[in-house]
Scaffold this active site. Structure first.
Site, PDB file in Angstrom:
ATOM      1  N   LYS A 196       0.839  -1.202   0.000  1.00 23.75           N
ATOM      2  CA  LYS A 196       0.000   0.000   0.000  1.00 23.75           C
ATOM      3  C   LYS A 196       0.874   1.252   0.000  1.00 23.75           C
ATOM      4  O   LYS A 196       1.998   1.215   0.479  1.00 23.75           O
ATOM      5  CB  LYS A 196      -0.870   0.012   1.265  1.00 23.75           C
ATOM      6  N   ARG A 207     -10.287 -11.610   1.811  1.00 22.63           N
ATOM      7  CA  ARG A 207     -11.077 -12.713   1.260  1.00 22.63           C
ATOM      8  C   ARG A 207     -10.316 -14.029   1.338  1.00 22.63           C
ATOM      9  O   ARG A 207     -10.903 -15.103   1.431  1.00 22.63           O
ATOM     10  CB  ARG A 207     -11.513 -12.371  -0.169  1.00 22.63           C
TER      11      ARG A 207
HETATM   12  N1  BES Z   1      -8.178  -3.861   4.348  1.00 26.40           N
HETATM   13  C1  BES Z   1      -8.264  -3.469   3.002  1.00 26.40           C
HETATM   14  C2  BES Z   1      -9.551  -2.705   2.678  1.00 26.40           C
HETATM   15  C3  BES Z   1      -9.609  -1.284   3.152  1.00 26.40           C
HETATM   16  C4  BES Z   1      -8.879  -0.305   2.505  1.00 26.40           C
HETATM   17  C5  BES Z   1     -10.427  -0.930   4.181  1.00 26.40           C
HETATM   18  C6  BES Z   1      -8.961   1.006   2.921  1.00 26.40           C
HETATM   19  C7  BES Z   1     -10.525   0.375   4.585  1.00 26.40           C
HETATM   20  C8  BES Z   1      -9.777   1.348   3.958  1.00 26.40           C
HETATM   21  C9  BES Z   1      -8.231  -4.691   2.091  1.00 26.40           C
HETATM   22  O1  BES Z   1      -7.449  -5.731   2.523  1.00 26.40           O
HETATM   23  C10 BES Z   1      -7.667  -4.234   0.800  1.00 26.40           C
HETATM   24  O2  BES Z   1      -6.536  -3.862   0.774  1.00 26.40           O
HETATM   25  N2  BES Z   1      -8.469  -4.260  -0.243  1.00 26.40           N
HETATM   26  C11 BES Z   1      -8.052  -3.808  -1.521  1.00 26.40           C
HETATM   27  C12 BES Z   1      -8.623  -4.751  -2.546  1.00 26.40           C
HETATM   28  C13 BES Z   1      -8.089  -4.537  -3.928  1.00 26.40           C
HETATM   29  C14 BES Z   1      -6.628  -4.898  -3.976  1.00 26.40           C
HETATM   30  C15 BES Z   1      -8.887  -5.387  -4.868  1.00 26.40           C
HETATM   31  C16 BES Z   1      -8.576  -2.391  -1.710  1.00 26.40           C
HETATM   32  O3  BES Z   1      -9.683  -2.105  -1.263  1.00 26.40           O
HETATM   33  O4  BES Z   1      -7.837  -1.584  -2.265  1.00 26.40           O
HETATM   34 MN    MN Z   2      -5.459  -5.510   1.901  1.00 26.30          MN
END
Ligand code: BES
Ligand code: MN
Ligand code: ZN
Length: 495
Positions: A279, A353
Site C-alpha cells: 500500500k 477474502r
Molecule cells: N483492508 C483493506 C480494505 C480497506 C482499505 C479498508 C482502505 C478500509 C480502507 C483490504 O485488505 C484491501 O486492501 N483491499 C483492496 C482490494 C483490492 C486490492 C482489490 C482495496 O480495497 O484496495
Molecule cells: Mn489488503
C-alpha cells in the site's frame, strides 16, 4: 460506570444532578418531570426559561444550582429540539452533550428524567437503552498506550428515572444498553490498539480471557492445526509475517443443545501493509483497523453472554498480518483453499477474502442456522457507500431483511448490494478456479462474490465495514465499535 433504573419521587430525590428535558416549541416546553419540579419550586424553572437563556435546541443546556423546593442540588435543563423532530439519533446526541457537561462539572452521579414523554413500554425500553449507549459513547476514552495511564471519570453513576408502571421496561432497556455499550467499548479498544500490541496472538489471548470472564468456550487453532485442515489460502497470507496466524473460535451456548448456532465470522487482520502489492504510505497506520470485523465479533458475543441470550452462537476470527517478505504471497501465486478451490492471487492486498474463505468453509462443521461475516474488506465499499452505511450482501433475502432491519433499529445501518453472477464473472482466472480480484469496477461487490463461492450450504450474509468501523485522520480518529449494535440487535431478534 454504574447504571441503574429507579422509580422515585422526583421532588424528594437527593440528586447531585437531575437532568430534565425541554422541547422547542414557540417557547421552550418543559417535560412532565420538568413541570413537577417547576411546581415544587414555585415556578423557578419556568421563570428561568422565560428569561430566554435556554433555546431548547438539541443539546443546548442550562445548569440550575440549588433549585427551590426540591432535594436535588442541581437541575440540568437539556434541550431536545422540536418535539416532532426528536428521533433516537437526536435523543442520543442530546444525552451525549449532557453527559459530557456533567462530567466536566465534576459531578459524581446524575439522575436522568428523559423518558417521561416517550410513548409505550417498548419505546421507553429503547430510549433507556439509547441513553446508556449514548452515555458510554460520550465517556469512552482510549488511554491504553498513553504514559498518563487510565484516569477514571469523575462521573461514576447514572440513574434513569422511571414511572413505577414502566420500571421493568426501563430496567430491561438499561441492561441491554449496558451489555451493548460494553461490547462496543471493548471492540473499540482492541481496534484502537496498535499492530505491535494487537497481534493475532494478542487477540487469541483476549478470547481466552473471555472464556474466564464470560464463560465463552474458546479454542485457538495454530498454524500446524490449520495446515492439517488444508487452509492453504489463509496460511498463504501469514507466510509473509513473523506473527503466526491464529484461528480463534468462541462458542457461546445459551440455547438448546440441538439448536443450530448462528456463526459470526470477523476479519482479524491485525495489520495490512498490502503484502508485496504494498500500500502507499499515506494513512497506512490506519490498517491496524483491519481487524475491526473480528473486534465486532468479540464485542457481539460478549454482549450476547452478558444478556444471557437463549441462543447458540459461534464466533470465528481468522487472524493474521499481511506484510511483504521473502516468503510472502507474490502476484500470480496460486494457492489451494480448504474447500479445494484454487485461487490465483493477482493482488496480495486482497488478503481479507483469502483468510475469510477458509473460515467460511470451517464454519460448515457447525451446521449453522446462519453465517454472518464482518470485514473491513474493500476501499471500494467506501467509494460506494461512504462512511454511513456498511455494505450488506446475502444469499438469503430473509437474512438480508433481518440484518437491514437490525441496522435501522440500532442506528447502525447497512445497505444492500447485489451479488449477481455478472460480477462473479469478473473473478475468472486463466490459471486457477478463480482470481482474488475482479478489477476496479464494483470492487466491493466482486469481493463479496468471491466470498459467496465459499459460503456453500447455509444462509450467509457479509458486511463490508470498511467505511463504518473507524473514523479516519483528524481529532476524531478512532474505532467506532460498529457493527456491534447491529449484530446484537440481530441476535436479540433471533432470541
Ligand atoms: N483492508 C483493506 C480494505 C480497506 C482499505 C479498508 C482502505 C478500509 C480502507 C483490504 O485488505 C484491501 O486492501 N483491499 C483492496 C482490494 C483490492 C486490492 C482489490 C482495496 O480495497 O484496495
Ligand atoms: Mn489488503
Ligand atoms: Zn485488509
Amino acid at each position: 460506570m454504574d447504571y441503574s433504573a429507579k422509580a422515585a419521587d422526583l421532588i424528594k430525590q437527593p440528586s447531585p444532578c437531575l437532568v430534565v428535558g425541554v422541547c422547542r416549541s414557540k417557547k421552550p416546553l418543559l417535560s412532565p418531570s420538568g413541570e413537577i419540579l417547576d411546581k415544587a419550586g414555585n415556578g423557578q424553572i419556568s421563570a428561568l426559561v422565560r428569561l430566554g437563556d435556554l433555546t431548547a435546541e438539541n443539546g443546548s443546556m442550562l445548569m440550575l444550582h440549588n433549585p427551590h423546593g426540591v432535594k436535588a442540588r442541581r437541575i440540568l435543563l437539556l434541550g431536545l429540539g422540536k418535539k416532532r423532530e426528536i428521533t433516537e439519533v437526536s435523543f442520543r446526541s442530546a444525552v451525549q452533550a449532557a453527559v459530557r457537561q456533567i462530567n466536566r462539572h465534576n459531578i459524581r452521579s446524575a439522575d436522568f428524567t428523559l423518558l417521561d414523554s416517550v410513548g409505550g413500554e417498548s419505546g421507553k425500553m429503547r430510549q433507556a437503552r439509547n441513553l446508556v449507549e449514548a452515555a458510554e459513547e460520550a465517556l469512552y476514552r482510549y488511554d491504553e498506550t498513553k504514559s498518563t495511564g487510565k484516569k477514571p471519570h469523575r462521573l461514576k453513576k447514572i440513574n434513569v428515572m422511571a414511572r413505577r408502571e414502566s420500571l421493568a421496561s426501563v430496567r430491561a432497556g438499561v441492561s441491554q444498553g449496558v451489555a451493548i455499550a460494553a461490547g462496543v467499548s471493548f471492540a473499540k479498544t482492541i481496534s484502537n490498539l496498535p499492530g505491535n500490541i494487537c497481534t493475532p496472538g494478542y487477540l487469541a489471548r483476549q478470547a481466552k480471557a473471555m472464556q474466564k470472564s464470560h464463560g465463552i468456550k474458546t479454542t485457538v487453532l495454530d498454524e500446524a492445526q490449520m495446515k492439517r485442515l488444508k487452509m492453504g489460502s489463509l496460511l498463504s497470507v501469514s507466510r509473509g509475517s513473523r506473527e503466526p496466524a491464529k484461528l480463534i473460535v468462541m462458542e457461546y451456548r445459551g440455547g438448546q443443545e440441538s439448536e443450530k448456532p448462528i456463526v459470526l465470522i470477523g476479519k482479524g487482520l491485525t495489520f495490512d501493509a498490502g503484502g508485496i502489492s504494498i500500500k502507499p504510505a499515506a494513512a497506512m497506520d490506519e490498517m491496524k483497523y483491519d481487524m475491526c470485523g473480528g473486534a465486532s465479533v468479540f464485542g457481539a458475543i460478549r454482549a450476547a453472554a452478558d444478556l444471557k441470550l437463549g441462543l447458540n452462537i459461534v464466533g470465528i476470527v481468522p487472524s493474521s498480518e499481511n506484510l511483504p517478505d521473502g516468503a510472502a504471497n507474490k502476484p500470480g501465486d496460486i494457492v489451494t483453499s480448504m474447500a479445494g478451490k484454487t485461487i490465483e492471487i493477482l493482488n496480495t492486498d486482497a488478503e481479507g477474502r483469502l483468510i475469510l474463505c477458509d473460515a467460511l468453509t470451517y464454519a460448515e462443521r457447525y451446521h449453522p442456522a446462519a453465517v454472518v461475516d464482518v470485514a473491513t474488506l474493500t476501499g471500494a465499499c467506501i467509494i460506494a457507500l461512504g462512511y454511513h452505511a456498511s455494505g450488506l450482501y446475502s444469499n438469503s433475502a430473509e437474512l438480508a431483511r433481518e440484518l437491514l432491519d437490525a441496522g435501522e433499529a440500532s442506528g447502525d445501518r447497512a445497505w444492500e448490494m447485489p451479488l449477481w453472477d455478472d460480477y462473479t464473472k469478473q473473478l475468472k482466472s486463466n490459471f486457477a478456479d478463480l482470481a482474488n480480484i475482479g478489477g476496479r469496477a464494483g470492487g466491493s461487490v466482486t469481493a463479496a462474490c468471491f466470498l459467496k463461492q465459499f459460503a456453500g450450504n447455509y444462509d450467509w450474509a457479509h458486511l463490508d465495514i470498511a467505511g463504518t468501523a473507524w473514523r479516519s485522520g483528524g481529532s476524531r480518529k478512532g474505532a467506532t465499535g460498529r457493527p456491534v449494535p447491529l449484530l446484537v440487535e440481530f441476535l436479540l431478534g433471533r432470541n
